[in-house]
Design a protein around this motif. Structure first.
Motif, PDB file in Angstrom:
ATOM      1  N   ASN A   1     -68.834 -17.008  20.459  1.00 55.89           N
ATOM      2  CA  ASN A   1     -69.543 -15.336  20.647  1.00 55.89           C
ATOM      3  C   ASN A   1     -68.371 -15.100  19.017  1.00 55.89           C
ATOM      4  OD1 ASN A   1     -69.304 -12.403  20.922  1.00 55.89           O
ATOM      5  ND2 ASN A   1     -67.004 -12.463  20.911  1.00 55.89           N
TER       6      ASN A   1
ATOM      7  N   HIS B   1     -65.576  -7.998  22.687  1.00 58.75           N
ATOM      8  CA  HIS B   1     -65.294  -9.363  22.996  1.00 58.75           C
ATOM      9  C   HIS B   1     -63.845  -9.102  23.665  1.00 58.75           C
ATOM     10  CE1 HIS B   1     -66.471  -9.434  19.453  1.00 58.75           C
ATOM     11  NE2 HIS B   1     -65.341  -9.409  18.431  1.00 58.75           N
TER      12      HIS B   1
ATOM     13  N   GLN C   1     -63.564 -17.249  20.219  1.00 55.03           N
ATOM     14  CA  GLN C   1     -64.005 -16.432  19.342  1.00 55.03           C
ATOM     15  C   GLN C   1     -63.861 -16.315  17.561  1.00 55.03           C
ATOM     16  OE1 GLN C   1     -64.296 -13.088  20.735  1.00 55.03           O
ATOM     17  NE2 GLN C   1     -63.393 -12.471  18.720  1.00 55.03           N
TER      18      GLN C   1
ATOM     19  N   LYS D   1     -59.326  -6.846  15.117  1.00 56.63           N
ATOM     20  CA  LYS D   1     -60.161  -8.524  14.894  1.00 56.63           C
ATOM     21  C   LYS D   1     -58.650  -9.077  15.507  1.00 56.63           C
ATOM     22  CE  LYS D   1     -64.809  -9.446  13.909  1.00 56.63           C
ATOM     23  NZ  LYS D   1     -65.218 -10.862  15.157  1.00 56.63           N
TER      24      LYS D   1
END
Length: 409
Positions: A100, A122, A140, A193
């Motif tokens: 991803n 996500h 990720q 994030k």
């Protein structure tokens, strides 16, 4: 490290039309013996191919000619990725590795705008992965700036928890669009994030999870080709473009106010891709950094001296003659952000240090590569581009596109 691990692997790659995503696609299709690569693209297949034709003009045909690339038209921010039931079922039955690299890297978006593409999307993806019957690992892509709330010092390859309950924090952001922690991060993007990392690792998933945190991403050394890299996704270039020619928030003013001893932490995009792919092959889980310690650890002062040394003389002379005070409206914002969050960090890359002795598609042994000569090429190229913009009296990305809605999907 044996790249044979990739033989027969079926990859699901998001963000394939982005900067790092494009580099990963190149390596997965042409450098590694993968079986199949599903790529999630927004809009249409034609739009995705046109992006590759623009940024990888000499490589796109080779990538597509492998026959490995299978397109999935969808949207990371929508339920079930906006995929058809047939496409989603195909992924669930065939995919062995998910990478991803999607996200919106705009650094000036509000928290309410950035939380969907950089956090909740996500989390939605990881929920879907519970139904992937052959999944071996989920990778990720994050950023070292999830830790921008930390002071100077060593940054280890681990989670630094800021919120005692990240679920409650995310719920608050979704409900109000705000967080008490926003001012502790270099940009709302970094906070989003940070929460994504916490919630993905705390999610109780049955599949192994690897999170790679790049520092600032620089142009490629070799793959897909030397100096590959979009200026809008290369922070050093973007910051220079934004404050270029600004009387009060320009390059000289920034140089005068920043300390020179911290590391200027950049790493070429193709080295980031190698870190990702090597750790997938060796079964690494948890947090891995991809930062300057794996390439060249120049201080900001050393980097500044090199920039000044390598800028062509004629560019300097002409720049002094040109009265250019037009400035991007975001210049003060980014100028102040850099000043406030400039850190004397030592970003630990111990989990990848062994890769520096390895050759091949999964190794960081750069052979006879000369970082000094490479930086010279890079600076000369950017100088000439900036020079042409100055002479035209116009900045690149003038319509607000720089670091604005630069969605890597």
């Amino acid at each position: 490290m044996d790249s044979d691990w990739y033989r027969g692997q079926v990859i699901f790659l998001t963000g394939a039309t982005g900067n790092l995503g494009g580099c990963l696609l190149y390596k997965l299709s042409l450098k590694l013996p993968t079986s199949k690569i599903f790529v999630l693209v927004r809009g249409s297949i034609r739009q995705a191919v046109e992006k590759w034709e623009h940024f990888m003009p000499e490589q796109v045909d080779d990538i597509l000619d492998t026959g490995k690339v299978n397109f999935m038209v969808g949207d990371m921010t929508q339920p079930d990725l906006a995929l058809s039931a047939t496409d989603l079922e195909l992924l669930k039955q065939e995919v062995t590795v998910v990478i991803n690299s999607a996200g919106d890297i705009s650094l000036h978006q509000s928290l309410s705008e950035t939380i969907l593409p950089n956090c909740t999307a996500h989390l939605t993806l990881t929920t879907i992965l519970a139904g992937f019957t052959r999944l071996q690992c989920f990778l990720q892509i994050s950023t070292t700036y999830v830790n921008s709330f930390l002071p100077d010092g060593s940054i280890e390859e681990r989670i630094y928890p800021l919120h005692p309950n990240p679920i409650v924090e995310l719920d608050t952001i979704i409900a109000t669009g705000k967080s008490a922690a926003t001012d502790q991060f270099a940009a709302p993007y970094a906070l989003a994030k940070h929460l994504a990392e916490r919630l993905i690792l705390d999610g109780g998933h049955a599949f192994p999870i690897l999170i790679v945190r790049p520092s600032f991403i620089a142009p490629a050394i070799q793959d897909p080709y030397p100096l590959y890299g979009r200026d809008g996704a290369t922070p050093a270039h973007s910051f220079i473009h934004l404050i270029l020619g600004n009387r009060n928030h320009g390059l000289l003013q920034l140089e005068e106010t920043l300390p020179t001893h911290p590391i200027c932490d950049e790493i070429p995009v193709d080295l980031v891709a190698i870190v990702c792919l090597a750790h997938l092959a060796q079964g690494t889980t948890g947090i891995v950094h991809a930062a300057a310690d794996l390439y060249a650890t120049w201080t900001c002062g050393e980097m500044g001296n090199r920039f000044h040394r390598h800028i062509p003389r004629e560019v300097k002379e002409d720049a002094q003659k040109i009265e250019f005070q037009q400035s991007h409206s975001l210049a003060p914002y980014f100028f102040q952000m850099i000043q406030r969050f400039w850190r004397d960090w030592k970003i630990d890359c111990a989990r990848s240090s062994h890769l520096k002795q390895l050759k091949g598609p999964l190794g960081l042994d750069l052979g006879d590569h000369d970082p000094e000569a490479f930086l010279k090429r890079r600076v000369e190229r950017q100088s000439k581009l900036a020079h042409s913009w100055l002479k035209r009296g116009a900045l690149p990305f003038e319509n607000g596109s720089l670091y604005s809605r630069h969605l890597n999907e």
